[in-house]
Design an enzyme around this catalytic site. Structure first.
Site, PDB file in Angstrom:
ATOM      1  N   ASP A   6      -6.966  -9.942   7.925  1.00 12.76           N
ATOM      2  CA  ASP A   6      -5.605  -9.422   8.110  1.00 12.76           C
ATOM      3  C   ASP A   6      -4.986  -9.763   9.471  1.00 12.76           C
ATOM      4  O   ASP A   6      -3.758  -9.849   9.596  1.00 12.76           O
ATOM      5  CB  ASP A   6      -5.590  -7.903   7.905  1.00 12.76           C
ATOM      6  CG  ASP A   6      -5.575  -7.501   6.431  1.00 12.76           C
ATOM      7  OD1 ASP A   6      -5.205  -8.338   5.593  1.00 12.76           O
ATOM      8  OD2 ASP A   6      -5.929  -6.353   6.129  1.00 12.76           O
ATOM      9  N   GLU A  66     -10.399  -3.710   1.944  1.00  9.87           N
ATOM     10  CA  GLU A  66      -9.193  -3.081   1.386  1.00  9.87           C
ATOM     11  C   GLU A  66      -8.881  -3.732   0.020  1.00  9.87           C
ATOM     12  O   GLU A  66      -9.140  -4.924  -0.179  1.00  9.87           O
ATOM     13  CB  GLU A  66      -8.016  -3.227   2.368  1.00  9.87           C
ATOM     14  CG  GLU A  66      -6.943  -2.166   2.136  1.00  9.87           C
ATOM     15  CD  GLU A  66      -5.934  -2.031   3.273  1.00  9.87           C
ATOM     16  OE1 GLU A  66      -6.046  -2.747   4.280  1.00  9.87           O
ATOM     17  OE2 GLU A  66      -5.026  -1.189   3.126  1.00  9.87           O
ATOM     18  N   HIS A  96      -8.167  -4.293  10.908  1.00 10.08           N
ATOM     19  CA  HIS A  96      -7.549  -3.005  11.195  1.00 10.08           C
ATOM     20  C   HIS A  96      -8.270  -1.827  10.522  1.00 10.08           C
ATOM     21  O   HIS A  96      -7.774  -0.697  10.608  1.00 10.08           O
ATOM     22  CB  HIS A  96      -6.069  -3.033  10.753  1.00 10.08           C
ATOM     23  CG  HIS A  96      -5.867  -3.124   9.274  1.00 10.08           C
ATOM     24  ND1 HIS A  96      -5.245  -2.125   8.568  1.00 10.08           N
ATOM     25  CD2 HIS A  96      -6.236  -4.035   8.372  1.00 10.08           C
ATOM     26  CE1 HIS A  96      -5.218  -2.452   7.279  1.00 10.08           C
ATOM     27  NE2 HIS A  96      -5.813  -3.598   7.137  1.00 10.08           N
ATOM     28  N   TYR A 120       4.390  -7.363  10.800  1.00  7.01           N
ATOM     29  CA  TYR A 120       3.024  -7.007  10.403  1.00  7.01           C
ATOM     30  C   TYR A 120       2.309  -6.293  11.554  1.00  7.01           C
ATOM     31  O   TYR A 120       1.680  -5.257  11.378  1.00  7.01           O
ATOM     32  CB  TYR A 120       2.239  -8.273  10.004  1.00  7.01           C
ATOM     33  CG  TYR A 120       0.963  -7.975   9.258  1.00  7.01           C
ATOM     34  CD1 TYR A 120       0.958  -7.908   7.867  1.00  7.01           C
ATOM     35  CD2 TYR A 120      -0.230  -7.727   9.935  1.00  7.01           C
ATOM     36  CE1 TYR A 120      -0.203  -7.617   7.176  1.00  7.01           C
ATOM     37  CE2 TYR A 120      -1.397  -7.432   9.256  1.00  7.01           C
ATOM     38  CZ  TYR A 120      -1.384  -7.386   7.876  1.00  7.01           C
ATOM     39  OH  TYR A 120      -2.531  -7.084   7.192  1.00  7.01           O
ATOM     40  N   HIS A 155     -13.170  -7.985   4.750  1.00  6.90           N
ATOM     41  CA  HIS A 155     -12.427  -6.713   4.751  1.00  6.90           C
ATOM     42  C   HIS A 155     -12.413  -6.188   3.315  1.00  6.90           C
ATOM     43  O   HIS A 155     -12.249  -6.959   2.379  1.00  6.90           O
ATOM     44  CB  HIS A 155     -11.010  -6.989   5.254  1.00  6.90           C
ATOM     45  CG  HIS A 155     -10.096  -5.803   5.329  1.00  6.90           C
ATOM     46  ND1 HIS A 155     -10.527  -4.511   5.582  1.00  6.90           N
ATOM     47  CD2 HIS A 155      -8.739  -5.721   5.204  1.00  6.90           C
ATOM     48  CE1 HIS A 155      -9.476  -3.708   5.597  1.00  6.90           C
ATOM     49  NE2 HIS A 155      -8.390  -4.393   5.370  1.00  6.90           N
ATOM     50  N   HIS A 196       0.792  -1.226   0.000  1.00  7.65           N
ATOM     51  CA  HIS A 196       0.000   0.000   0.000  1.00  7.65           C
ATOM     52  C   HIS A 196       0.830   1.284   0.000  1.00  7.65           C
ATOM     53  O   HIS A 196       1.132   1.872   1.007  1.00  7.65           O
ATOM     54  CB  HIS A 196      -1.159   0.064   0.987  1.00  7.65           C
ATOM     55  CG  HIS A 196      -0.923  -0.375   2.406  1.00  7.65           C
ATOM     56  ND1 HIS A 196       0.207  -0.122   3.111  1.00  7.65           N
ATOM     57  CD2 HIS A 196      -1.760  -1.014   3.243  1.00  7.65           C
ATOM     58  CE1 HIS A 196       0.055  -0.610   4.328  1.00  7.65           C
ATOM     59  NE2 HIS A 196      -1.118  -1.153   4.441  1.00  7.65           N
ATOM     60  N   HIS A 250      -3.241 -13.129   4.699  1.00  5.35           N
ATOM     61  CA  HIS A 250      -1.881 -13.007   4.147  1.00  5.35           C
ATOM     62  C   HIS A 250      -0.973 -14.045   4.806  1.00  5.35           C
ATOM     63  O   HIS A 250      -1.023 -14.228   6.021  1.00  5.35           O
ATOM     64  CB  HIS A 250      -1.269 -11.632   4.441  1.00  5.35           C
ATOM     65  CG  HIS A 250      -1.992 -10.482   3.822  1.00  5.35           C
ATOM     66  ND1 HIS A 250      -1.970 -10.219   2.473  1.00  5.35           N
ATOM     67  CD2 HIS A 250      -2.765  -9.514   4.377  1.00  5.35           C
ATOM     68  CE1 HIS A 250      -2.696  -9.131   2.223  1.00  5.35           C
ATOM     69  NE2 HIS A 250      -3.190  -8.689   3.366  1.00  5.35           N
ATOM     70  N   ASP A 308      -6.493  -5.055  -1.479  1.00  3.60           N
ATOM     71  CA  ASP A 308      -5.756  -6.320  -1.603  1.00  3.60           C
ATOM     72  C   ASP A 308      -6.692  -7.526  -1.411  1.00  3.60           C
ATOM     73  O   ASP A 308      -6.325  -8.650  -1.734  1.00  3.60           O
ATOM     74  CB  ASP A 308      -4.553  -6.390  -0.649  1.00  3.60           C
ATOM     75  CG  ASP A 308      -4.882  -6.076   0.789  1.00  3.60           C
ATOM     76  OD1 ASP A 308      -5.785  -5.251   1.037  1.00  3.60           O
ATOM     77  OD2 ASP A 308      -4.242  -6.664   1.689  1.00  3.60           O
TER      78      ASP A 308
HETATM   79 FE   LIG Z   1      -6.099  -4.503   5.354  1.00  2.35          FE
HETATM   80 FE   LIG Z   2      -4.679  -7.175   3.738  1.00  7.00          FE
END
Ligand SMILES: [Fe+2]
Ligand SMILES: [Fe+2]
Lengths: 398, 52
Positions: free
Chosen positions: A165, A82, A146, A193, A80, A24, A226, A84
């Site tokens: 995440d 986001e 998050h 992370y 989530h 990101h 991830h 990704d």
């Molecule tokens: Fe995220």
């Molecule tokens: Fe992520």
């Protein structure tokens, strides 16, 4: 790579991003690459949990097709939003337009903003269950772990937690499980992370873990969005998270500096020598040449932060100033700090660093050391002694 | 009446405005918000707010 069956009838259908080096924007250096994990559950209702980055849409679809035609997907759980994890969603929805989406209210709001549609996503709340046949999925909202939209999905029949995440790592591997990978690299990436993405949100994470432990649910596998899947010892990563949320530290100092003509660097090295001889673990970083993601990682379990800068334009140097933005809102409890630096005439770097430490709630353990132009032997001795004194404070011997 | 800031996301609760997203009327002081009220931006609980 073929899909990987992680439990009977549950498949990893994600993608390995071997080449990504910054994540990101330029905020996170992903030296070991990453993975986007997506999970397909074959049941009466074919259910997909989590997604992949847009550029990996093809890989995800190919893997799904090895198990079931994409059109057969009934449910998509959006833990989530986001990019990704949601980037490949618009393309996927074209292939299975009848699929029903589930997510939080914030997820619905966010998807509309990002893609101009929420595909009729059904809003779910903590404790709500979705029957997919032999299995039931329970949703646990996890705001700010998050993002506000974040959610965990739990499957009791499989004792499987899908926390997106949380508990993840940017770690590209051919192995999918914790028992098949290098433990040092795995824990290094898991900590990195946490330090870089979750540290400021420790309060929310501690509450959520507490809430989940009180639910008394059995968790035999944690499959994040991830990196590696935790199956050998899922409590290992949960306990690490608990320790990090408590800001538990070890006798360790991190010295971070920026220098113009080498004077501040000379001081940094002497302080580091003092800390070393004082018996604590030390890491020294010239912030202009260091990987910020790694520096944050090293700060996570350090009890002492020492910052140094030459004075430039009556303040600290800009790379260090930029880095210290990171301390904003971090409130890293139980840490001590110290400041040092050199200047030609009126110094401004030290008060600026002291101010940052104060705002971050980090106690200044010793008076700061400032030198004019170049440190002389006495001043270098003072720096060395600062290191020795800090070591005593770190180990509780002072 | 005091304003309160969410320590997680930075949202500020202003009693003069209330929180229309949770049907909290304008003029409701922070300590009169229900214990179940959460930050409308990020979902953080009341305890994670601090006085501005
Ligand atoms: Fe995220
Ligand atoms: Fe992520």
């Amino acid at each position: 790579m073929r899909p990987v069956e992680i439990k009977k009838g549950i498949y990893w259908v994600g993608a390995v991003d071997w080449d990504i080096r910054t994540f990101h924007g330029n905020t996170y250096s992903t030296k070991r690459g990453t993975t986007y994990n997506s999970y397909l559950i074959i049941d009466d209702k074919v259910t997909l949990v989590d997604g992949v980055l847009a550029s990996f849409a093809g890989e995800q679809i190919e893997r799904i097709r090895e198990i079931v035609p994409v059109e057969k997907i009934d449910y998509i759980i959006v833990n989530h939003i986001e990019p990704d994890h949601s980037g490949a969603l618009p393309g996927l929805m074209k292939l299975c337009p009848k699929a029903k989406l589930f997510g939080t209210a914030k997820s619905k709001e966010g998807l509309s903003r990002m893609y101009g549609t929420d595909w009729g996503l059904q809003v779910v709340k903590t404790g709500e269950k979705l029957n997919i046949g032999k299995r039931n999925l329970t949703f646990i909202e996890a705001p700010m772990i998050h993002w506000p939209d974040s959610m965990f999905t739990y499957c009791a029949e499989e004792e499987l937690l899908l926390p997106n995440d949380a508990f993840g790592q940017h770690y590209a591997t051919s192995e999918r499980f914790d028992d098949g990978t290098d433990q040092c690299a795995l824990m290094d990436e898991a900590g990195k992370y946490y330090a870089n993405i979750l540290w400021p949100l420790g309060g929310m994470i501690a509450r959520k873990i507490d809430e989940i432990l009180k639910m008394n649910i059995s968790i035999k596998m944690i499959a994040p969005s991830h990196g590696i899947i935790w199956r050998r010892d899922p409590m290992k990563i949960i306990n690490s998270y608990i320790s990090w949320t408590k800001n538990e530290t070890k006798p360790k100092a991190v010295v971070i500096f920026e220098t113009m003509w080498g004077s501040t660097e000379m001081m940094a090295r002497k302080i580091t020598e003092g800390l070393t001889d004082g018996g604590v673990e030390v890491k020294l970083f010239d912030i202009t040449r260091s990987d910020r993601t790694e520096v944050n990682n090293q700060m996570l379990d350090a009890r002492c932060f020492v910052f140094g800068s030459s004075t430039h334009d009556n303040g600290m140097l800009s790379t260090l100033a930029g880095f210290l933005e990171f301390l904003n809102g971090l409130k890293p409890k139980g840490r001590i700090g110290a400041a040092f630096g050199s200047c030609g005439w009126a110094g401004g770097a030290i008060p600026a660093i002291e101010q940052v430490l104060k705002e971050a709630g980090i106690e200044l353990a010793l008076p700061s050391i400032s030198v004019k132009y170049v440190p002389d032997q006495d001043e270098l001795k003072k720096c060395y002694e600062m290191g020795v004194e800090l070591a005593k404070k770190i180990t509780g011997k002072a | 009446m005091d304003k309160y800031r969410c320590t997680v996301c930075g949202y500020i609760y202003d009693p003069a405005l209330g929180d229309p997203t949770a049907s909290i009327a304008a003029g409701t002081p922070f300590d009169k918000l229900p214990a179940t009220w959460v930050c409308p931006e990020c979902g953080a609980p009341k305890e994670m707010f601090e006085k501005v």
